[in-house]
Design a protein around this motif. Structure first.
Motif, PDB file in Angstrom:
ATOM      1  N   ALA A   1     -63.805   1.448 -88.031  1.00 22.06           N
ATOM      2  CA  ALA A   1     -64.521   0.966 -89.219  1.00 22.06           C
ATOM      3  C   ALA A   1     -64.405   1.954 -90.368  1.00 22.06           C
ATOM      4  N   ALA A   2     -64.508   3.244 -90.069  1.00 16.93           N
ATOM      5  CA  ALA A   2     -64.375   4.263 -91.117  1.00 16.93           C
ATOM      6  C   ALA A   2     -62.952   4.321 -91.650  1.00 16.93           C
ATOM      7  N   LEU A   3     -61.972   4.196 -90.774  1.00 14.03           N
ATOM      8  CA  LEU A   3     -60.577   4.208 -91.217  1.00 14.03           C
ATOM      9  C   LEU A   3     -60.322   3.076 -92.206  1.00 14.03           C
ATOM     10  N   ARG A   4     -60.844   1.907 -91.892  1.00 20.43           N
ATOM     11  CA  ARG A   4     -60.635   0.752 -92.772  1.00 20.43           C
ATOM     12  C   ARG A   4     -61.483   0.838 -94.036  1.00 20.43           C
ATOM     13  N   ALA A   5     -62.653   1.494 -93.941  1.00 19.66           N
ATOM     14  CA  ALA A   5     -63.577   1.552 -95.081  1.00 19.66           C
ATOM     15  C   ALA A   5     -63.176   2.577 -96.128  1.00 19.66           C
ATOM     16  N   ALA A   6     -62.352   3.543 -95.778  1.00 17.83           N
ATOM     17  CA  ALA A   6     -62.025   4.635 -96.698  1.00 17.83           C
ATOM     18  C   ALA A   6     -61.486   4.135 -98.047  1.00 17.83           C
ATOM     19  N   PRO A   7     -60.562   3.166 -98.093  1.00 12.68           N
ATOM     20  CA  PRO A   7     -60.105   2.693 -99.416  1.00 12.68           C
ATOM     21  C   PRO A   7     -61.236   2.087-100.245  1.00 12.68           C
ATOM     22  N   ARG A   8     -62.102   1.314 -99.620  1.00 11.38           N
ATOM     23  CA  ARG A   8     -63.242   0.724-100.340  1.00 11.38           C
ATOM     24  C   ARG A   8     -64.126   1.802-100.935  1.00 11.38           C
ATOM     25  N   VAL A   9     -64.464   2.803-100.129  1.00 13.05           N
ATOM     26  CA  VAL A   9     -65.376   3.858-100.570  1.00 13.05           C
ATOM     27  C   VAL A   9     -64.751   4.674-101.703  1.00 13.05           C
ATOM     28  N   LEU A  10     -63.495   5.088-101.537  1.00  9.40           N
ATOM     29  CA  LEU A  10     -62.851   5.914-102.557  1.00  9.40           C
ATOM     30  C   LEU A  10     -62.629   5.134-103.843  1.00  9.40           C
ATOM     31  N   THR A  11     -62.286   3.866-103.724  1.00  8.95           N
ATOM     32  CA  THR A  11     -62.082   3.053-104.925  1.00  8.95           C
ATOM     33  C   THR A  11     -63.397   2.872-105.686  1.00  8.95           C
ATOM     34  N   ALA A  12     -64.499   2.631-104.958  1.00  9.05           N
ATOM     35  CA  ALA A  12     -65.806   2.499-105.610  1.00  9.05           C
ATOM     36  C   ALA A  12     -66.205   3.792-106.298  1.00  9.05           C
ATOM     37  N   ALA A  13     -65.962   4.925-105.651  1.00 10.50           N
ATOM     38  CA  ALA A  13     -66.296   6.221-106.250  1.00 10.50           C
ATOM     39  C   ALA A  13     -65.458   6.465-107.496  1.00 10.50           C
ATOM     40  N   CYS A  14     -64.186   6.102-107.432  1.00 15.75           N
ATOM     41  CA  CYS A  14     -63.293   6.293-108.570  1.00 15.75           C
ATOM     42  C   CYS A  14     -63.750   5.463-109.764  1.00 15.75           C
TER      43      CYS A  14
END
Length: 387
Positions: A156-169
């Motif tokens: 779940a964390a592996l798949r979530a990383a793009p979502r999290v980083l994109t939201a932060a960006c």
């Protein structure tokens, strides 16, 4: 343990994370954080067996992993740790902690307790509620580990990383594409474990991930130096004593509780690596997102249990039993990679009376660490019965 003179709403047991983190050293801090409800609740905290003053001590494993779940340990550090604990390592499962909590409830002389858990503490609270539903008044689950258990491959964390980083960006106005940069970095440098370890640690430093996003962009464009320096600094900053977070207890508990490609802790050691390699070969990008199979099969907690000696496995509750029908607050931050929001929604499916509060911009441990008050206010309102 700390308490208040008046407790109209009864006992509030706050459960810390890890596994391996103590509770008692945080009484003063949590008393301040929870001050608005402590006119109505008696706050109780405990050191889970094997933590705090009675921490399981494994010097080499502690040195190698510090406070991380994901830093890969050496096989010798793992086996030396298990040998130092000895056969008693079978007595450190979450089920044992649940039994300790029930003993605590009886000693307090109360019929019901409200449980507030963070991270692994949410899993402990869920397991207590499943085992003793008649003794639970309310549950606060902050940074949720679902009752179905921790995924040792952390998919779940592996798949979530793009979502999290994109939201932060987007929130910070950065002009790069961190999801694309992450995929390029893992492909080019074969460093997925190091990157994920750095990400899940950096959220405690900066939930905007600004330095990580910048380092990923530079590495994706051929300059890996800043990312390597950041990874090194994260490892150094993750140092922790056994009293702060016992890696001996961490391994003992996760290896007893977990379901792995080779089975459970009672599986023969011979054949485990072959089973792990087979499971890794069956993974696809749908499982690991911008990372790779080597990341999913190379994480620290998974490798610790790969080498953990054969140990009797305790019974686990049925995965799909629903929590009792008491009020439950599911609280999470949308920047959390340690316990990604996907886990919160997995738990929601098994929670009849769930109230969900997601705090934008917050990462792990909302009550303790979020910059704003939205999450804490949601907890206060919930505990005081305002919603």
């Amino acid at each position: 343990m700390a308490d208040n003179v008046r407790a109209a709403k009864g006992v509030l047991v706050f459960l810390t994370g890890g596994p391996g983190q103590p509770g008692v050293p945080f009484v003063a801090r949590l008393s301040q954080k929870l001050a608005p409800v402590l006119k109505d609740y008696r706050l109780v905290m405990i050191d889970q067996r094997g933590t705090g003053a009675n921490a399981l001590k494994c010097p080499k494993l502690q040195e190698e992993m510090g406070s991380s779940d994901l830093t890969p340990p050496s096989a010798k550090a793992v086996t030396d740790c298990a040998a130092a604990i000895g056969p008693d390592r079978r007595f450190y499962s979450t089920g044992d902690t649940v039994a300790d909590l029930e003993t605590l409830r009886r000693a307090l002389g109360v019929g019901k307790m409200t449980l507030d858990g963070v991270s692994y503490g949410t899993y402990t609270a869920e397991r207590y509620a499943l085992a003793h539903p008649q003794h639970v008044a309310r549950l606060v689950l902050d940074s949720v580990v679902p009752q179905t258990g921790y995924d040792p491959m952390d998919r779940a964390a592996l798949r979530a990383a793009p979502r999290v980083l994109t939201a932060a960006c987007r929130a910070t106005g950065c002009r790069t594409d961190p999801a694309a940069d992450l995929a390029e970095v893992v492909k080019r440098y074969d460093n997925g474990v190091d990157v994920l370890d750095a990400l899940t640690t950096w959220e405690f430093v900066d939930p905007d991930y600004a330095a990580v996003i910048d380092a990923l962009h530079k590495a994706a464009n051929g300059d890996p130096g800043p990312l390597r320096s950041l990874i090194t600094s994260v490892r150094q900053g993750s140092a922790a004593t056994a009293e702060e977070l016992s890696q001996g207890l961490h391994a003992s508990t996760l290896c007893l509780d977990g379901r792995y490609p080779w089975g459970r802790s009672n599986a023969p050691v011979a054949g485990r690596r072959e089973a792990l390699e087979k499971a890794g070969a069956q993974l696809t990008p749908a499982d690991y997102g911008p990372f790779d199979a080597a990341t999913a099969t190379g994480l620290g907690s998974l490798l610790a249990c790969l080498d953990w000696p054969r140990t009797p496995a305790p019974p686990l509750p049925s995965e799909h039993r629903r929590l009792p029908g008491v009020p439950v607050l599911l609280l999470g931050g949308d920047r959390d990679l340690s316990t990604p929001l996907e886990w919160l929604y997995d738990q929601k499916k098994l929670t009849p009376r769930a109230r969900v509060v997601v705090v934008p911009g917050a990462a792990h441990s909302v009550q303790n660490r979020a910059a704003g008050d939205k999450g804490r206010q949601a907890v206060f309102d919930f505990l005081l019965g305002r919603h």
